[in-house]
Scaffold this motif. Structure first.
Motif, PDB file in Angstrom:
ATOM      1  N   SER A  83       9.994  -2.384  -1.247  1.00 42.22           N
ATOM      2  CA  SER A  83       8.838  -2.297  -2.115  1.00 42.22           C
ATOM      3  C   SER A  83       9.111  -2.603  -3.753  1.00 42.22           C
ATOM      4  O   SER A  83      10.128  -2.177  -4.081  1.00 42.22           O
ATOM      5  N   ASP A  84       8.071  -3.367  -4.279  1.00 39.27           N
ATOM      6  CA  ASP A  84       8.255  -3.519  -5.778  1.00 39.27           C
ATOM      7  C   ASP A  84       7.624  -2.453  -6.653  1.00 39.27           C
ATOM      8  O   ASP A  84       7.707  -2.748  -7.924  1.00 39.27           O
ATOM      9  N   SER A  85       7.037  -1.584  -5.983  1.00 37.25           N
ATOM     10  CA  SER A  85       6.049  -0.707  -6.656  1.00 37.25           C
ATOM     11  C   SER A  85       6.605   0.690  -6.699  1.00 37.25           C
ATOM     12  O   SER A  85       5.785   1.575  -7.010  1.00 37.25           O
ATOM     13  N   ILE A  86       7.820   0.969  -6.496  1.00 37.26           N
ATOM     14  CA  ILE A  86       8.337   2.427  -6.225  1.00 37.26           C
ATOM     15  C   ILE A  86       8.267   3.210  -7.536  1.00 37.26           C
ATOM     16  O   ILE A  86       7.591   4.296  -7.475  1.00 37.26           O
ATOM     17  N   PRO A  87       8.327   2.482  -8.987  1.00 35.11           N
ATOM     18  CA  PRO A  87       8.414   3.245 -10.039  1.00 35.11           C
ATOM     19  C   PRO A  87       6.758   3.669 -10.393  1.00 35.11           C
ATOM     20  O   PRO A  87       6.347   4.783 -10.827  1.00 35.11           O
ATOM     21  N   GLN A  88       5.941   2.660 -10.126  1.00 38.60           N
ATOM     22  CA  GLN A  88       4.369   3.006 -10.265  1.00 38.60           C
ATOM     23  C   GLN A  88       4.086   3.976  -9.320  1.00 38.60           C
ATOM     24  O   GLN A  88       3.080   4.856  -9.830  1.00 38.60           O
ATOM     25  N   ASP A  89       4.248   4.085  -8.078  1.00 35.94           N
ATOM     26  CA  ASP A  89       3.873   4.926  -7.061  1.00 35.94           C
ATOM     27  C   ASP A  89       4.334   6.284  -7.428  1.00 35.94           C
ATOM     28  O   ASP A  89       3.660   7.368  -7.161  1.00 35.94           O
ATOM     29  N   ILE A  90       5.795   6.399  -7.758  1.00 36.83           N
ATOM     30  CA  ILE A  90       6.105   7.792  -8.263  1.00 36.83           C
ATOM     31  C   ILE A  90       5.661   8.362  -9.481  1.00 36.83           C
ATOM     32  O   ILE A  90       5.084   9.434  -9.490  1.00 36.83           O
ATOM     33  N   SER A  91       5.033   7.476 -10.389  1.00 35.10           N
ATOM     34  CA  SER A  91       4.322   8.028 -11.564  1.00 35.10           C
ATOM     35  C   SER A  91       3.240   8.382 -11.001  1.00 35.10           C
ATOM     36  O   SER A  91       2.501   9.203 -11.788  1.00 35.10           O
ATOM     37  N   LYS A  92       2.379   7.458 -10.298  1.00 33.68           N
ATOM     38  CA  LYS A  92       1.159   8.064  -9.472  1.00 33.68           C
ATOM     39  C   LYS A  92       1.035   9.331  -9.041  1.00 33.68           C
ATOM     40  O   LYS A  92       0.365  10.135  -9.165  1.00 33.68           O
ATOM     41  N   LEU A  93       2.083   9.660  -7.954  1.00 35.93           N
ATOM     42  CA  LEU A  93       2.184  10.882  -7.200  1.00 35.93           C
ATOM     43  C   LEU A  93       2.417  12.088  -8.416  1.00 35.93           C
ATOM     44  O   LEU A  93       1.751  13.047  -8.166  1.00 35.93           O
ATOM     45  N   ASN A 124       5.581  20.166   0.667  1.00 40.41           N
ATOM     46  CA  ASN A 124       6.339  19.115   0.627  1.00 40.41           C
ATOM     47  C   ASN A 124       5.316  17.747   0.907  1.00 40.41           C
ATOM     48  O   ASN A 124       4.394  17.678   1.117  1.00 40.41           O
ATOM     49  N   PHE A 125       6.105  16.445   0.694  1.00 44.54           N
ATOM     50  CA  PHE A 125       5.522  15.307   0.735  1.00 44.54           C
ATOM     51  C   PHE A 125       5.863  14.462   1.651  1.00 44.54           C
ATOM     52  O   PHE A 125       7.321  14.344   1.768  1.00 44.54           O
ATOM     53  N   ASP A 126       5.512  13.311   2.173  1.00 46.65           N
ATOM     54  CA  ASP A 126       5.684  12.530   3.143  1.00 46.65           C
ATOM     55  C   ASP A 126       5.880  11.097   2.682  1.00 46.65           C
ATOM     56  O   ASP A 126       6.499  10.162   3.109  1.00 46.65           O
ATOM     57  N   GLN A 127       5.652  10.895   1.328  1.00 38.93           N
ATOM     58  CA  GLN A 127       5.859   9.733   0.879  1.00 38.93           C
ATOM     59  C   GLN A 127       7.226   9.231   0.844  1.00 38.93           C
ATOM     60  O   GLN A 127       8.066   9.741   0.146  1.00 38.93           O
ATOM     61  N   GLU A 128       7.533   8.051   1.506  1.00 40.74           N
ATOM     62  CA  GLU A 128       9.197   7.504   1.266  1.00 40.74           C
ATOM     63  C   GLU A 128       9.300   6.464   0.147  1.00 40.74           C
ATOM     64  O   GLU A 128       8.945   5.455   0.221  1.00 40.74           O
ATOM     65  N   LEU A 129       9.211   7.149  -1.067  1.00 37.92           N
ATOM     66  CA  LEU A 129       9.432   6.591  -2.238  1.00 37.92           C
ATOM     67  C   LEU A 129      11.099   6.693  -2.439  1.00 37.92           C
ATOM     68  O   LEU A 129      11.275   6.011  -3.871  1.00 37.92           O
ATOM     69  N   SER A 130      11.849   7.131  -2.068  1.00 35.95           N
ATOM     70  CA  SER A 130      13.307   7.623  -2.284  1.00 35.95           C
ATOM     71  C   SER A 130      13.874   7.846  -1.027  1.00 35.95           C
ATOM     72  O   SER A 130      13.207   8.134  -0.038  1.00 35.95           O
ATOM     73  N   ASP A 131      15.257   8.441  -1.143  1.00 37.01           N
ATOM     74  CA  ASP A 131      15.867   9.177   0.016  1.00 37.01           C
ATOM     75  C   ASP A 131      15.901  10.463   0.033  1.00 37.01           C
ATOM     76  O   ASP A 131      15.957  10.948   1.052  1.00 37.01           O
ATOM     77  N   HIS A 132      15.150  10.964  -0.887  1.00 43.58           N
ATOM     78  CA  HIS A 132      14.543  12.395  -0.933  1.00 43.58           C
ATOM     79  C   HIS A 132      13.021  12.414  -1.028  1.00 43.58           C
ATOM     80  O   HIS A 132      12.418  11.375  -1.327  1.00 43.58           O
ATOM     81  N   TYR A 133      12.518  13.551  -0.547  1.00 48.20           N
ATOM     82  CA  TYR A 133      10.912  13.654  -0.799  1.00 48.20           C
ATOM     83  C   TYR A 133      10.831  14.883  -1.759  1.00 48.20           C
ATOM     84  O   TYR A 133      11.525  15.832  -2.164  1.00 48.20           O
ATOM     85  N   PRO A 134       9.790  14.617  -2.693  1.00 50.87           N
ATOM     86  CA  PRO A 134       9.447  15.645  -3.573  1.00 50.87           C
ATOM     87  C   PRO A 134       8.788  16.970  -3.201  1.00 50.87           C
ATOM     88  O   PRO A 134       8.533  16.925  -2.050  1.00 50.87           O
ATOM     89  N   ILE A 135       9.310  18.169  -3.638  1.00 52.90           N
ATOM     90  CA  ILE A 135       8.592  19.323  -3.482  1.00 52.90           C
ATOM     91  C   ILE A 135       7.985  19.917  -4.678  1.00 52.90           C
ATOM     92  O   ILE A 135       8.303  20.030  -5.745  1.00 52.90           O
TER      93      ILE A 135
END
Length: 338
Positions: free
Chosen positions: A116-126, A321-332
């Motif tokens: 994915s090319d939009s990971i930085p934007q997706d994490i910012s949005k989350l 917890n969140f299910d978004q796969e934007l990293s090898d970890h999930y945010p809490i």
């Protein structure tokens, strides 16, 4: 033939039950004393599931051998509850409460681990959508496409030679003091910030304990030399113990109520988790979470290695917890009442 199969099954059952029973001692055994044995703490979720399967097997057969796994599971009731929570809590915004988010952002997919090319934007949005009052990030990389401009206060600390990856605390409340424990010969680190919230001050520790450098992919794991892998994990457990001892020494000097969150790179069945939690802290997931609480993308079983631990003086109102796969970890995320 049936008796022979049951005999073999019971032998395997006995091994699994003994391994799980042994794992109950691990939170109290220093990794430096038995480094290889400490590795067993990472397998506790699968040991619990295996013993549940054996219990179900003997129950279906109405066989008294079910007592073995039943007793072992009852003895480790707290371990079982750390694996899965049937019900959680949720709350709307409550006066005198603050929200917390912890996320190992894996340098915002800098080396294209995720297609994915939009990971930085997706994490910012989350982060914008969840709108936490305090956001702690591990493996932070200053990507030009990220946007956390909603935060007035920020503390970044780089603990490696190349000065690229950082530990970061973003806050909507004033940061009046900050610092780093500056671990040597590693990019892992712990930082702290003293944050003023109305008339109170709290200390927030952002934690990233020593990494094991384990691939979450079972295929890659199978190709690794098992002895080298175990030795590497055992060594990182010893390093984690040293890092945790520094953290606890620092916590003991804190004049404020403490919050410890981040990537422990270890399970809730480990020595380091137990030592940190015993400093007057409660696990937000255990208080208000639901489900497996998975925080790391591991093929074999749901792994919870990221935590939000808060002072026992606080009330935990919510955890998710969140299910978004934007990293090898999930945010809490957690909301607590001060």
């Amino acid at each position: 033939m049936g008796k022979l199969i049951n005999k073999f099954v019971f032998v395997m059952n006995s091994i699994a039950a003994f391994a799980l029973l042994l794992s109950y001692l691990l939170p109290y055994v220093s990794p430096k004393t038995f480094p290889s044995l400490s590795v067993l703490s990472l397998t506790v979720p699968i040991l619990i599931i295996v013993n549940l399967i054996f219990l179900l097997y003997w129950t279906v057969l109405l066989n008294k051998k079910l007592i073995l796994s039943l007793v072992v599971l009852i003895l480790g009731a707290t371990h079982v509850s750390s694996l899965y929570k049937l019900s959680g809590k949720s709350s709307d915004h409550i006066e005198d409460s603050i929200s917390l988010l912890s996320y190992n952002v894996h340098s915002f997919n800098r080396f294209d681990w995720i297609d994915s090319d939009s990971i930085p934007q997706d994490i910012s949005k989350l982060v914008k959508e969840q709108n936490p009052d305090i956001f702690c990030a591990q493996e932070f990389y200053n990507n030009p496409d990220i946007d956390f401009s909603q935060y007035t206060y920020e503390y970044q600390d780089f603990n490696n030679d190349n000065g690229e990856l950082a530990m970061v605390v973003f806050s909507k409340f004033p940061i009046v003091n900050k610092g780093s424990l500056h671990f040597k010969r590693t990019a892992n680190n712990i930082i702290f910030t003293d944050i003023v919230i109305k008339s109170d001050t709290i200390r927030v520790y952002n934690v990233h304990l020593q990494s094991h450098k384990i691939s979450p992919n079972t295929g890659e794991l199978a190709r690794e030399d098992s002895q080298k892998l175990l030795k590497r994990i055992a060594m990182s457990f010893e390093t984690q113990q040293e890092q945790t001892e520094k953290l606890i020494e620092h916590i003991k000097t804190s004049p404020y109520k403490n919050i410890v969150l981040g990537d422990f790179n270890n399970s809730p069945y480990s020595y380091v988790y137990n030592k940190v939690k015993s400093e007057g802290l409660q696990d937000a997931f255990k208080e208000a979470g639901k489900g497996f609480g998975r925080t790391f993308d591991f093929d074999l079983f749901p792994l919870r290695i990221d935590f939000i631990l808060v002072s026992e003086n606080f009330e935990v109102l919510e955890f998710k917890n969140f299910d978004q796969e934007l990293s090898d970890h999930y945010p809490i995320f957690s909301r607590i009442k001060l």
